[in-house]
Enzyme design. Structure first.
Site, PDB file in Angstrom:
ATOM      1  N   HIS A  55       9.266  -0.591   8.615  1.00 10.75           N
ATOM      2  CA  HIS A  55       8.260  -1.499   8.790  1.00 10.75           C
ATOM      3  C   HIS A  55       8.333  -2.498   7.573  1.00 10.75           C
ATOM      4  CE1 HIS A  55       6.860   0.529  12.077  1.00 10.75           C
ATOM      5  NE2 HIS A  55       6.499   1.669  11.307  1.00 10.75           N
ATOM      6  N   ASP A  56       8.086  -2.087   6.456  1.00 10.81           N
ATOM      7  CA  ASP A  56       8.014  -2.952   5.438  1.00 10.81           C
ATOM      8  C   ASP A  56       9.219  -3.861   4.922  1.00 10.81           C
ATOM      9  OD1 ASP A  56       5.476  -0.853   3.909  1.00 10.81           O
ATOM     10  OD2 ASP A  56       5.216  -2.488   5.581  1.00 10.81           O
ATOM     11  N   ASP A  92       0.816  -1.242   0.124  1.00 13.64           N
ATOM     12  CA  ASP A  92      -0.016  -0.029   0.153  1.00 13.64           C
ATOM     13  C   ASP A  92       0.856   1.214   0.068  1.00 13.64           C
ATOM     14  OD1 ASP A  92      -0.719   0.494   3.575  1.00 13.64           O
ATOM     15  OD2 ASP A  92       1.124  -0.575   2.724  1.00 13.64           O
ATOM     16  N   ASP A 136       6.879   3.785   3.782  1.00  9.72           N
ATOM     17  CA  ASP A 136       7.989   2.528   4.020  1.00  9.72           C
ATOM     18  C   ASP A 136       7.903   1.627   2.999  1.00  9.72           C
ATOM     19  OD1 ASP A 136       5.452   2.221   5.426  1.00  9.72           O
ATOM     20  OD2 ASP A 136       6.450   0.482   6.486  1.00  9.72           O
ATOM     21  N   ASP A 137       6.585   1.320   2.256  1.00 14.16           N
ATOM     22  CA  ASP A 137       6.470   0.637   1.362  1.00 14.16           C
ATOM     23  C   ASP A 137       7.335   0.925   0.337  1.00 14.16           C
ATOM     24  OD1 ASP A 137       3.816   1.083   2.585  1.00 14.16           O
ATOM     25  OD2 ASP A 137       3.329  -0.845   1.584  1.00 14.16           O
ATOM     26  N   GLU A 150      -1.727  -2.867  15.516  1.00  9.42           N
ATOM     27  CA  GLU A 150      -0.867  -2.337  14.565  1.00  9.42           C
ATOM     28  C   GLU A 150      -1.734  -2.073  12.931  1.00  9.42           C
ATOM     29  OE1 GLU A 150      -0.258  -4.274  11.728  1.00  9.42           O
ATOM     30  OE2 GLU A 150       0.849  -2.423  10.779  1.00  9.42           O
ATOM     31  N   ASN A 200       0.302   0.890  16.902  1.00 11.79           N
ATOM     32  CA  ASN A 200       0.553   2.017  16.357  1.00 11.79           C
ATOM     33  C   ASN A 200      -0.583   2.962  15.763  1.00 11.79           C
ATOM     34  OD1 ASN A 200       0.179   0.736  14.138  1.00 11.79           O
ATOM     35  ND2 ASN A 200       2.168   1.220  13.205  1.00 11.79           N
ATOM     36  N   ASN A 230      -1.587  -2.512   9.982  1.00  8.35           N
ATOM     37  CA  ASN A 230      -2.019  -3.611   8.809  1.00  8.35           C
ATOM     38  C   ASN A 230      -3.250  -4.491   9.353  1.00  8.35           C
ATOM     39  OD1 ASN A 230      -0.320  -2.214   7.013  1.00  8.35           O
ATOM     40  ND2 ASN A 230       1.322  -3.758   7.411  1.00  8.35           N
TER      41      ASN A 230
HETATM   42  O1  RIB Z   1       2.346  -0.565  10.741  1.00  9.00           O
HETATM   43  C1  RIB Z   1       3.121  -0.263   9.999  1.00  9.00           C
HETATM   44  C2  RIB Z   1       2.577  -0.627   8.716  1.00  9.00           C
HETATM   45  O2  RIB Z   1       1.421   0.008   8.108  1.00  9.00           O
HETATM   46  C3  RIB Z   1       3.421  -0.175   7.376  1.00  9.00           C
HETATM   47  O3  RIB Z   1       3.162  -1.569   6.401  1.00  9.00           O
HETATM   48  C4  RIB Z   1       3.110   0.750   6.902  1.00  9.00           C
HETATM   49  O4  RIB Z   1       3.441   1.002   5.254  1.00  9.00           O
HETATM   50  C5  RIB Z   1       1.618   0.840   7.064  1.00  9.00           C
HETATM   51  O5  RIB Z   1       0.993   0.283   5.922  1.00  9.00           O
HETATM   52 CA    CA Z   2       2.692  -0.645   4.071  1.00  7.82          CA
END
Ligand code: RIB
Ligand code: CA
Length: 324
Positions: free
Chosen positions: A251-252, A20, A24-25, A176, A170, A178
């Site tokens: 993260h990704d 998505d 960070d993707d 979290e 988060n 996702n």
């Molecule tokens: O919690 C972090 C995740 O949520 C990561 O994949 C970030 O890109 C968001 O999608």
């Molecule tokens: Ca992501």
């Protein structure tokens, strides 16, 4: 580097990446395009950080920036399975998923195949070969399993950036992003008989990219370095506002790296993970049996509780900084 890690880095791991993008993707995707140990076979897009149409445009653009416009991008689900209208993360990823920058559209297009159709097709075209890496909400994976449960015996393994176990959430104190975005899909994914590795905030929050690294990548004057610096201002600032230092979690990227180099993992118990769906305060929470003697009869996932995040960040930076 250990000889085991060298072995993993010496061969390419074919990956289907459900994403998505999202900042960070983008860091993960460009790493995957450059790192010799990664073969990105296809991208599927999903709503999450941003709406799925924008995520799809961003995915196509990233492949063009990375010199791989040949890799297919299939657009996926635009909302969660159950619940109200989707919400996005513009405050972290920007109004177009590219930070504070609004960019011209890429020259290419997505393939027109749905990400779920692509995910199922590839499972049957390359049975046992492909690793499915999910770095956004799990809606596409949930729909794919509901459409054809047989994919669960045809993907080599599934690596998911998701969850929070011995670490705060988060999105809520316990959830979290996702998983929280589509907990019903997450439950379907965790009930399927495929090998799942969860890469949660417990370890991804230790894989921090710094503002200085992004400045240095900008100074390489490569398309990837320039782009990542350009789109990361809001992402870094959001973290700086919370943690008073100009660095942010990849993260990704860590999830993708663990999928191709398991030597990054230091502790990952196989255990039972359930997804809370109904709690007024806990919906989207990942509940793992981490007791000293867990009940393993219904174990369904490996949960990465410790990983060498810093070793990944060093490799990520060196791979991107050496992009000629
Ligand atoms: O919690 C972090 C995740 O949520 C990561 O994949 C970030 O890109 C968001 O999608
Ligand atoms: Ca992501």
């Amino acid at each position: 580097m250990t000889s085991i890690a060298a072995e993993h880095l010496a061969s390419k791991t074919p990956i289907v990446l459900d994403c998505d993008p999202g900042v960070d993707d983008a860091m993960a995707i460009l790493y995957g395009l450059r790192a010799p140990e990664v073969e990105i076979v296809a991208l599927g897009t999903v709503w999450g950080n941003i709406d799925v149409d924008t995520a799809t445009v961003n995915a196509v653009r990233l492949l063009e920036i990375g010199g791989r416009p040949d890799i297919p991008v299939a657009k996926g689900a635009g909302r969660q399975l159950i619940g109200t209208e989707p919400t996005f993360a513009e405050l972290i990823h920007g109004p177009a998923g590219t930070g504070s920058t609004i960019l011209p559209p890429p020259s290419g297009q997505h393939t027109g195949e749905h990400a779920v159709t692509q995910m199922i097709r590839l499972a049957y075209e390359r049975p046992g070969e492909l690793t499915l890496v999910a770095i956004g909400p799990l809606t596409n994976l949930g729909i794919a399993l509901a459409t054809d449960p047989g994919i669960a015996t045809r993907y080599k393994e599934v690596v998911i950036m998701g969850g929070a176990f011995l670490w705060p959430g988060n999105i809520t104190p316990v959830a979290e992003a996702n998983i929280w975005h589509d907990p019903e899909a997450a439950r379907i994914v965790l009930e399927a008989p495929w090998p799942v590795t969860l890469v949660p905030l417990d370890v991804t929050e230790q894989a921090q990219v710094t503002g200085e690294m992004l400045d240095q990548l900008r100074d390489t004057n490569t398309p990837a370095g320039t782009h990542l610096h350009l789109i990361s201002y809001i992402y870094l600032s959001a973290y700086e506002a919370r943690f008073a230092r100009r660095e942010a979690a990849m993260h990704d990227g860590l999830a993708l790296a663990i999928a191709v180099d398991p030597t990054l993992v230091q502790e990952a118990p196989l255990t039972r993970v359930d997804i809370e769906l109904n709690g007024a305060h806990t919906r989207g929470m990942t509940v793992a049996d981490l007791r000293p003697i867990p009940n393993l009869e219904r174990a369904n996932a490996r949960v990465v509780l410790k990983a060498e995040g810093n070793r990944f960040v060093r490799r990520w930076f060196n791979v991107l900084a050496s992009w000629d």
